[in-house]
Design a protein around this motif. Structure first.
Motif, mmCIF file in Angstrom:
data_model
loop_
_atom_site.group_PDB
_atom_site.id
_atom_site.type_symbol
_atom_site.label_atom_id
_atom_site.label_comp_id
_atom_site.label_asym_id
_atom_site.label_seq_id
_atom_site.Cartn_x
_atom_site.Cartn_y
_atom_site.Cartn_z
ATOM 1 N N TRP A 26 0.835 -1.194 0.000
ATOM 2 C CA TRP A 26 0.000 0.000 0.000
ATOM 3 C C TRP A 26 0.872 1.246 0.000
ATOM 4 O O TRP A 26 0.629 2.181 -0.761
ATOM 5 N N ASN B 5 2.519 1.854 -3.358
ATOM 6 C CA ASN B 5 1.558 2.419 -4.307
ATOM 7 C C ASN B 5 1.391 3.921 -4.077
ATOM 8 O O ASN B 5 1.342 4.693 -5.039
ATOM 9 N N GLU B 6 1.314 4.341 -2.826
ATOM 10 C CA GLU B 6 1.210 5.768 -2.508
ATOM 11 C C GLU B 6 2.458 6.520 -2.963
ATOM 12 O O GLU B 6 2.368 7.619 -3.510
ATOM 13 N N ARG C 195 4.544 5.705 -5.370
ATOM 14 C CA ARG C 195 4.556 5.787 -6.838
ATOM 15 C C ARG C 195 3.521 6.788 -7.354
ATOM 16 O O ARG C 195 3.760 7.466 -8.348
ATOM 17 N N THR C 196 2.402 6.899 -6.687
ATOM 18 C CA THR C 196 1.345 7.815 -7.102
ATOM 19 C C THR C 196 1.729 9.268 -6.850
ATOM 20 O O THR C 196 1.531 10.128 -7.699
ATOM 21 N N THR D 7 8.705 -5.178 -6.662
ATOM 22 C CA THR D 7 7.453 -5.388 -5.929
ATOM 23 C C THR D 7 7.655 -5.163 -4.445
ATOM 24 O O THR D 7 8.763 -5.147 -3.938
#
Length: 79
Positions: free
Chosen positions: A10, A13-14, A16-17, A78
């Motif tokens: 999670w 993902n944050e 990378r965003t 990953t």
């Protein structure tokens, strides 16, 4: 069945965003808004180090202040 996501997944993902430099403080603040809001500073620091160790983040060093931060790698590592 919904896909399960880990705390580190999670957070990655944050990162990378939102892009930019990620300090322990920024990761800690972001985790407070996550499904794991009880995660503290030490958890954030360990998560950033683990993600860097897996190749998902690059370590950035500031020689003057002797601080470090992380940036997302462009590769497909990953969590």
């Amino acid at each position: 069945m919904p896909e399960l996501i880990t705390r580190r997944g999670w957070l990655l993902n944050e990162i990378r965003t939102r892009q930019g430099l990620w300090t322990t403080r920024r990761a800690e603040n972001t985790l407070q808004r996550s499904p794991w809001p009880t995660s503290g500073r030490n958890t954030a620091r360990k998560d950033l180090r683990a993600l860097a160790g897996r190749g998902a983040l690059t370590v950035w060093h500031d020689r003057e202040t002797k601080r470090q931060a992380y940036t997302p790698n462009t590769g497909k590592a990953t969590a």
